[in-house]
Design an enzyme around this catalytic site. Structure first.
Site, short mmCIF file in Angstrom:
data_model
loop_
_atom_site.label_atom_id
_atom_site.label_comp_id
_atom_site.label_asym_id
_atom_site.label_seq_id
_atom_site.Cartn_x
_atom_site.Cartn_y
_atom_site.Cartn_z
N SER A 1 6.22 7.51 13.35
CA SER A 1 5.89 6.27 12.96
C SER A 1 6.78 5.24 13.72
O SER A 1 7.56 5.53 14.38
CB SER A 1 5.85 6.11 11.59
OG SER A 1 7.47 5.91 11.30
N ARG B 1 8.69 3.03 12.26
CA ARG B 1 9.64 2.76 11.12
C ARG B 1 10.99 2.43 11.95
O ARG B 1 11.59 3.35 12.51
CB ARG B 1 9.66 4.26 10.48
CG ARG B 1 10.69 4.39 9.48
CD ARG B 1 10.43 6.02 8.95
NE ARG B 1 8.98 5.97 8.70
CZ ARG B 1 8.60 7.39 8.23
NH1 ARG B 1 9.15 8.42 8.14
NH2 ARG B 1 7.25 7.46 8.12
N ASP C 1 3.30 -0.95 11.64
CA ASP C 1 3.01 0.41 11.00
C ASP C 1 2.32 1.06 12.34
O ASP C 1 1.41 0.46 12.94
CB ASP C 1 1.86 0.26 10.09
CG ASP C 1 1.53 1.70 9.23
OD1 ASP C 1 2.16 1.76 8.36
OD2 ASP C 1 0.59 2.52 9.83
N ARG D 1 -2.27 12.33 9.95
CA ARG D 1 -1.05 12.92 10.27
C ARG D 1 -0.71 14.27 9.31
O ARG D 1 -0.90 14.09 8.13
CB ARG D 1 0.03 11.70 10.30
CG ARG D 1 1.34 12.08 10.92
CD ARG D 1 1.98 10.87 11.20
NE ARG D 1 1.61 10.18 12.31
CZ ARG D 1 2.13 8.84 12.89
NH1 ARG D 1 3.09 8.15 12.12
NH2 ARG D 1 1.85 8.30 13.89
N ASP E 1 0.70 -1.35 0.01
CA ASP E 1 0.06 0.01 0.11
C ASP E 1 0.59 1.16 -0.06
O ASP E 1 0.31 2.42 -0.34
CB ASP E 1 -0.99 0.03 1.14
CG ASP E 1 -0.21 -0.12 2.52
OD1 ASP E 1 0.84 -0.29 2.50
OD2 ASP E 1 -0.90 -0.16 3.54
N HIS E 2 2.08 1.05 0.46
CA HIS E 2 2.71 2.46 0.83
C HIS E 2 3.60 3.04 -0.42
O HIS E 2 4.16 4.16 -0.50
CB HIS E 2 3.80 2.40 1.91
CG HIS E 2 2.98 2.48 3.34
ND1 HIS E 2 2.25 1.83 3.77
CD2 HIS E 2 3.46 3.38 4.24
CE1 HIS E 2 1.76 2.31 4.78
NE2 HIS E 2 2.54 3.31 5.33
FE1 SF4 Z 1 -1.04 4.71 4.76
FE2 SF4 Z 1 -0.16 5.23 7.19
FE3 SF4 Z 1 -1.43 7.14 5.78
FE4 SF4 Z 1 -2.75 5.13 6.88
S1 SF4 Z 1 -1.48 6.57 7.85
S2 SF4 Z 1 -2.90 5.87 4.70
S3 SF4 Z 1 -1.39 3.32 6.59
S4 SF4 Z 1 0.68 6.00 5.23
#
Ligand code: SF4
Length: 753
Positions: free
Chosen positions: A643, A645, A165, A448, A100-101
């Protein structure tokens, strides 16, 4: 209550362990002699040793046995590379990997997806073969965002999930304790080691009353973030209770839990309730719903009289919509005050882009309510004034809203439907409507909004709000617009007030699964070959870090003394760097390039202690490392927030760092540093941070007697003389062994020999 019920429809051998969970909870309740909160029940139900485990909230380290692991593609690469280096034949727990990223938003869904599949082919092939080889489920690009897929398929009440995540807590909307971790923690669970977590304190949030009109679940967490600030949840689980929790949908609860990450909470959770039953049934998990009902009272809710470490109360009757930002998610402004505050603070008033969707807010309900506002505006002849993007959280959501018409409503309004992926939420956005450096405002329903996160432009004022409010802003094109009080002018010249949003919580026609994007592990995994080219610039097999040399380090230069907020985005930037998440050498070129140097207030410009020359942070670190010089970083409060990470910890280790010394750490980052064999240490006297000069050198004293709870000493050599200050740490015995071995993985590999 004794039946064997599968966790989900995709795996034959993963079962729900309620019976054992309950036995363990009973043991612990008896030992502690007090009622338990719901979060505690989930944690203690998953203990390795319910009889012997020390339990004191905020103090003990719990050894836990999670039910499953989820990884997104950016973090999965390094987690799997680490797992491979431990030499095991298959993962010990159910694991899924989600692509997804890495999909950049450019022109819209299909084309962007095709481009990403081409650009990231090597990484996707690696993940597809490695998951097949080591017995993990693989969700292909286009399937959707990890947290949405987990909610739709894997989450169940009472479960303990870890995910690589930071928004893993999203699954708290289905009564699951879902915790964001670094890849190294995931490797522990994949390798059948206990997973360790400092017993969190429990922050109770009591919800009373019922929301109405323009207010939505997002506003609960936006308000809470304003109360607690970004670090108010650190070391705590947020547990919701009160009669208000039964008044909204499971996906709404997911939104709230998702964004609990923004207050630094370990995770957030709602007790099992009727909305969860409805969502489980709507996603074809009737058996799970029925089974959970049998355990509702004993296991899947708090005991009567359960005690919280603190309680915050929110009256939903009085709650109004909030807009949080810019640059931080805890700057909360109620819509009734926004006009005044925006003008006073000189925020750019034109809303350039409204972005809805993402893992935070892309439920069927979110999409339906946003579409209802657009339909109302369209009936008065209006289209979007701002650019408007929609990110469906999953292929299932996309297919369902395509079938039910909301997607057409968005595109007729002028919206662009992006791929089912993270896109602009993680900086994967080829933004073309403004130039870099131009001051502007965007409003999203994401979670975020740190500086530069969405588009790499530090001048972008990014605000987060509910999708309903974002849609209203996109119609008005102005941050001063309050849809509850301000009228719009229709095409006929007449003024009108937008109707409050309406929409179904769940699709009455059921969900449409859309295209099948799941790859189950094959029966014969021996034949699968996992390829990593030695010349790849995207993937690199890992070599072990060196163990500690047994000496107290002396005269270490300070690589950088960072000023102000230092999030994981500052430490290891996302955006264009995401593509190097599987290549430690290459991604290390982004180390701390976003952090501000306290000496000159510049980013990525530090002085080499020995040559006196200024250059980038990674270049300077490499120069030290290549000469065998260990170095430290000095940082402020809540260092590493953001995050999970682990690259933010792997990079300093790879570049020769020895210790990161700060006023305080964000939990996940602190643990990640420990896992990689670094020393995260905190000033016992916070004022010491101010006294240290970036040109000083430092010794760390006391490592030969390194022990839990025993402070170390920092000796500082400055131009005006030498002084000392105590350093605190949170290492336990086992973590000290990681440091000595050079990393947690070194310790694990040694134990297997
Ligand atoms: Fe993707 Fe993280 Fe944004 Fe959710 S918060 S859409 S998992 S990047």
């Amino acid at each position: 209550r004794d039946s064997q019920v599968k966790q989900n429809l995709l795996e034959d051998k993963s079962f729900i362990n309620y019976k054992q969970n309950l036995e363990y909870v009973d043991i612990v309740r008896q030992r502690l002699g007090r009622p338990l909160t719901y979060a505690e029940k989930i944690l203690y139900g998953h203990l390795e040793d319910p009889h012997g485990q020390e339990i004191e909230r905020g103090v003990s380290y719990l050894k836990l046995n999670p039910d499953r692991v989820a990884c997104q593609d950016a973090t999965a690469q390094m987690a799997i590379l680490q797992f491979m280096s431990a030499g095991l034949p298959e993962v010990a727990k159910p694991v899924t990997v989600h692509c997804d990223h890495l999909i950049q938003a450019q022109v819209g869904g299909e084309k962007d997806l095709a481009r990403a599949c081409d650009l990231n082919k090597e990484v996707y092939d690696f993940l597809a073969t490695a998951t097949a080889k080591y017995n993990m489920g693989f969700w292909k690009p286009g399937s959707g965002i990890i947290h949405q897929i987990v909610l739709e398929n894997y989450a169940f009440p009472g479960a303990l999930l870890i995910g690589t995540d930071s928004h893993t807590p999203n699954a708290g909307g289905l009564g699951q304790l879902a915790i964001g971790v670094g890849g190294a923690d995931a490797v522990d669970v994949m390798s059948n080691l206990a997973w360790e977590l400092k017993a969190p304190k429990i922050l109770g949030v009591k919800l009373t009353g019922r929301m109405s009109g323009w207010t939505s679940p997002k506003d609960i967490i936006l308000k809470l973030a304003g109360i607690t600030t970004v670090k108010g949840g650190t070391g705590k689980i947020v547990e919701y209770f009160g009669d208000g929790v039964d008044t909204f949908s499971a996906t709404g609860m997911g939104t709230i839990c998702n964004m609990g990450a923004e207050i630094g909470a370990t995770t957030s959770v709602f007790p099992f309730n009727k909305s969860m039953v409805e969502y489980l049934n709507a996603t074809n998990r009737h058996q799970v719903a029925e089974f959970a009902q049998l355990y509702k009272k004993d296991l899947l809710s708090a005991d009567e009289g359960a005690e919280y470490d603190e309680v915050i109360e929110i009256d939903l009757n009085k709650l109004e919509p909030y807009v949080n930002g810019p640059f931080t998610p805890d700057l909360a402004t109620p819509i009734s005050k926004l006009k005044e505050v925006a003008v006073e603070k000189n925020w750019p008033l034109e809303v350039k882009v409204g972005l809805i969707g993402s893992c935070t807010n892309s439920s069927y309900e979110d999409m339906s309510r946003s579409a209802s506002i657009i339909k109302d505006a369209a009936a008065h002849g209006l289209k979007a004034k701002s650019l408007f993007t929609v990110t469906p959280g999953s292929e299932q959501i996309r297919a369902t809203i395509a079938r039910d018409g909301q997607l057409d409503t968005f595109t007729e309004f002028g919206g662009i439907v992006l791929a089912n992926a993270c896109g602009p939420c993680i900086g994967q956005w080829d933004r073309r409507d403004i130039k870099k450096g131009e001051k502007n405002t965007i409003v999203s329903s994401y979670n975020r909004n740190f500086t530069s996160r969405n588009d790499g432009n530090p001048e972008t004022h990014s605000f987060v709000a509910s999708p309903e409010l974002v849609t209203a802003f996109a119609i008005a094109g102005d941050l001063r617009f309050n849809p509850m009080t301000d009228k719009l002018k229709g095409k006929d010249g007449k003024e009108f007030l937008l109707q409050p949003p309406t929409g179904e919580g769940l699709p009455s026609g059921g969900y449409d699964p859309g295209e099948n994007t799941y790859q189950a592990p094959p029966k014969d995994r021996n034949q699968v070959e996992v390829k990593v080219s030695p010349t790849s610039d995207r993937l690199q097999l890992l070599s072990a870090f060196k163990p500690w040399d047994g000496k107290d380090p002396q005269n270490m230069p300070i690589l950088i003394k960072s000023l102000g907020k230092t999030t994981t985005d500052h430490i290891s930037m996302a955006g264009p760097w995401l593509k190097y998440r599987g290549h430690l050498e290459n991604i290390s070129n982004n180390y701390m390039i976003g952090a501000i140097n306290a000496e000159n207030k510049k980013a990525n410009c530090v002085k080499n202690h020995y040559t006196g020359e200024y250059s980038g942070v990674p270049e300077t670190a490499r120069a030290y490392r290549d000469q065998g010089i260990k170095w430290v970083v000095i940082g402020g409060e809540n260092f590493g927030e953001g995050s999970s990470r682990e690259h933010a910890a792997l990079e300093p280790r790879y570049l020769g760092g020895f210790a990161i010394i700060t006023r305080s750490f964000a939990r996940i980052h602190e643990t990640n540093l420990k896992k990689q064999g670094l020393l995260p240490l905190t000033f016992h006297e916070p004022a010491a941070y101010d006294k240290i000069n970036p040109e000083d050198t430092v010794d760390i004293i006391g490592l030969s007697e390194f022990a839990p709870g025993k402070p170390l000493t920092l000796r500082i050599h400055s131009s005006s003389g030498t002084w000392e200050t105590p350093l605190d740490h949170t290492f336990n015995k086992e973590q000290i062994e990681w440091f000595k071995a050079g990393s947690a993985l070194n310790k694990l590999a040694a134990a297997k020999k």
